[in-house]
Design a protein around this motif. Structure first.
Motif, PDB file in Angstrom:
ATOM      1  N   ILE A 208       5.634  -7.445  17.998  1.00 57.79           N
ATOM      2  CA  ILE A 208       5.680  -6.885  16.645  1.00 57.79           C
ATOM      3  C   ILE A 208       4.316  -6.309  16.256  1.00 57.79           C
ATOM      4  N   VAL A 209       3.242  -7.036  16.594  1.00 54.78           N
ATOM      5  CA  VAL A 209       1.897  -6.563  16.261  1.00 54.78           C
ATOM      6  C   VAL A 209       1.601  -5.241  16.974  1.00 54.78           C
TER       7      VAL A 209
ATOM      8  N   MET B 124       3.722  -3.024  18.229  1.00 55.13           N
ATOM      9  CA  MET B 124       4.563  -1.929  17.734  1.00 55.13           C
ATOM     10  C   MET B 124       4.139  -1.491  16.341  1.00 55.13           C
ATOM     11  N   GLY B 125       3.617  -2.431  15.534  1.00 58.60           N
ATOM     12  CA  GLY B 125       3.099  -2.060  14.220  1.00 58.60           C
ATOM     13  C   GLY B 125       1.897  -1.141  14.335  1.00 58.60           C
ATOM     14  N   ILE B 126       0.983  -1.469  15.264  1.00 57.23           N
ATOM     15  CA  ILE B 126      -0.178  -0.599  15.514  1.00 57.23           C
ATOM     16  C   ILE B 126       0.296   0.771  15.992  1.00 57.23           C
ATOM     17  N   SER B 127       1.309   0.776  16.845  1.00 56.74           N
ATOM     18  CA  SER B 127       1.858   2.039  17.351  1.00 56.74           C
ATOM     19  C   SER B 127       2.402   2.895  16.216  1.00 56.74           C
ATOM     20  N   ALA B 128       3.094   2.260  15.267  1.00 56.96           N
ATOM     21  CA  ALA B 128       3.653   3.000  14.132  1.00 56.96           C
ATOM     22  C   ALA B 128       2.552   3.625  13.290  1.00 56.96           C
ATOM     23  N   LEU B 129       1.451   2.898  13.077  1.00 58.33           N
ATOM     24  CA  LEU B 129       0.339   3.434  12.290  1.00 58.33           C
ATOM     25  C   LEU B 129      -0.319   4.621  12.999  1.00 58.33           C
TER      26      LEU B 129
ATOM     27  N   THR C  47      10.285   3.091  17.012  1.00 59.03           N
ATOM     28  CA  THR C  47       9.192   2.120  16.919  1.00 59.03           C
ATOM     29  C   THR C  47       9.480   1.090  15.835  1.00 59.03           C
ATOM     30  N   LEU C  48       9.885   1.573  14.656  1.00 53.72           N
ATOM     31  CA  LEU C  48      10.230   0.645  13.578  1.00 53.72           C
ATOM     32  C   LEU C  48      11.458  -0.179  13.953  1.00 53.72           C
TER      33      LEU C  48
ATOM     34  N   ILE D 152      10.423  -3.003  16.130  1.00 53.03           N
ATOM     35  CA  ILE D 152       9.836  -4.073  15.312  1.00 53.03           C
ATOM     36  C   ILE D 152      10.940  -4.920  14.687  1.00 53.03           C
TER      37      ILE D 152
ATOM     38  N   TRP E  72      11.887  -8.869  15.427  1.00 54.33           N
ATOM     39  CA  TRP E  72      11.876  -9.845  14.320  1.00 54.33           C
ATOM     40  C   TRP E  72      13.221 -10.558  14.212  1.00 54.33           C
TER      41      TRP E  72
END
Length: 294
Positions: A122-123, A125-130, A165-166, A169, A173
């Motif tokens: 999750i971390v 993929m979150g960086i990837s989304a940003l 990507t989202l 995530i 989750w």
């Protein structure tokens, strides 16, 4: 007309940013896939790997298309943009088909595929989304400023990447919170469908340009209005256009009074050309002068 020096630098900056972000995303998602074994992450990784290849090819096309016209390419090199965009669409289509097949295979399996280390995934993929969001913002600015098709196609593809990507995530989750492993394959299948839709859209636009499709109707109507209202022009005919990359090539015959001097006729044509270029900067205009017959 060719791109200005500023436009060329903007296009190149978007291409370089795309390659850099894609390479970083591939590295991050490889680690996430190794940690989680999630198909939704694999789908996002495959998409980013394709992005890296596409972005590298797109950057090469941007630099090549910016070359000025020469003896072998009298109308410039802008069709390289369309070739790159068409190639992008084919690679995206193949990647999406593979992801969709894998997702269906997992959905039909008797037991859901186990996932692990969802938190770390999750971390990442979150960086990837940003990172993807920042790249899309810059590509949007460049595409609006220059009209470059490769940048616009790359932006569209990265925009489509945000949902997978989202979705990855969300799948990680849900798997972590509720143990629903099948949601991973469902997200991957949706991502594949969106990639196929985007590939067909990009490929269609590139194909039309390579087949010398005319400019959009609003551009043709705008040029016709400018010619119709220009002082000294008694009429016009044979307004023809074709597109290549971000450029629009225009051929126009205008009808002038036959008793004018050659210099007067030239001045009318030159002024009309300048007016069209101001209204539509990415055009290459050729104006032919005919005698008005009344």
């Amino acid at each position: 007309m060719a791109y200005s020096e500023t436009d060329t630098k903007l296009n190149a900056s978007a291409g370089l940013a795309s390659v850099g972000v894609a390479a970083l995303l591939v590295a991050l998602k490889l680690w996430a896939l190794w940690q989680t074994g999630a198909l939704s992450v694999a789908a996002s990784l495959a998409d980013s790997a394709v992005d890296l290849l596409i972005s590298a090819g797109g950057l090469a096309a941007i630099l090549y298309a910016a070359k000025p016209a020469d003896d072998d390419h009298a109308f410039g090199h802008s069709s390289a943009e369309d070739l790159a965009a068409l190639g992008q669409s084919l690679v995206i289509l193949a990647s999406a088909t593979l992801i969709g097949y894998s997702a269906i295979h997992r959905l039909m399996a008797p037991e859901p595929h186990p996932l692990s280390a969802q938190g770390a995934g999750i971390v990442v993929m979150g960086i990837s989304a940003l990172l993807t969001g920042g790249l899309i913002w810059w590509q949007s600015r460049v595409a609006r400023a220059t009209g470059n098709k490769v940048v616009a196609a790359d932006r569209l593809h990265y925009l489509g990447d945000l949902l997978p990507t989202l979705g990855a995530i969300g799948a990680l989750w849900v798997s972590r919170a509720f143990g629903w492993g099948q949601i991973d394959s469902m997200v991957a299948l949706i991502a594949a469908a969106l990639m196929i839709a985007g590939a067909l859209r990009i490929g269609s636009g590139a194909w039309n340009a390579l087949m010398d499709r005319a400019a959009p109707n609003e551009v043709i109507d705008g040029i016709a209005k400018i010619a119709r209202e220009h002082p000294g022009v008694r009429g016009f005919h044979d307004l023809k256009t074709r597109t290549a990359g971000a450029q629009i090539f225009v051929n126009l015959h205008i009808e002038l009074d036959g008793d004018q001097t050659l210099e007067q006729a030239h001045d009318i044509g030159a002024a009309l050309k300048r007016k069209i270029l101001i209204a539509y900067p990415q055009t290459d205009v050729i104006i032919h002068k005919d005698v008005w017959r009344g």
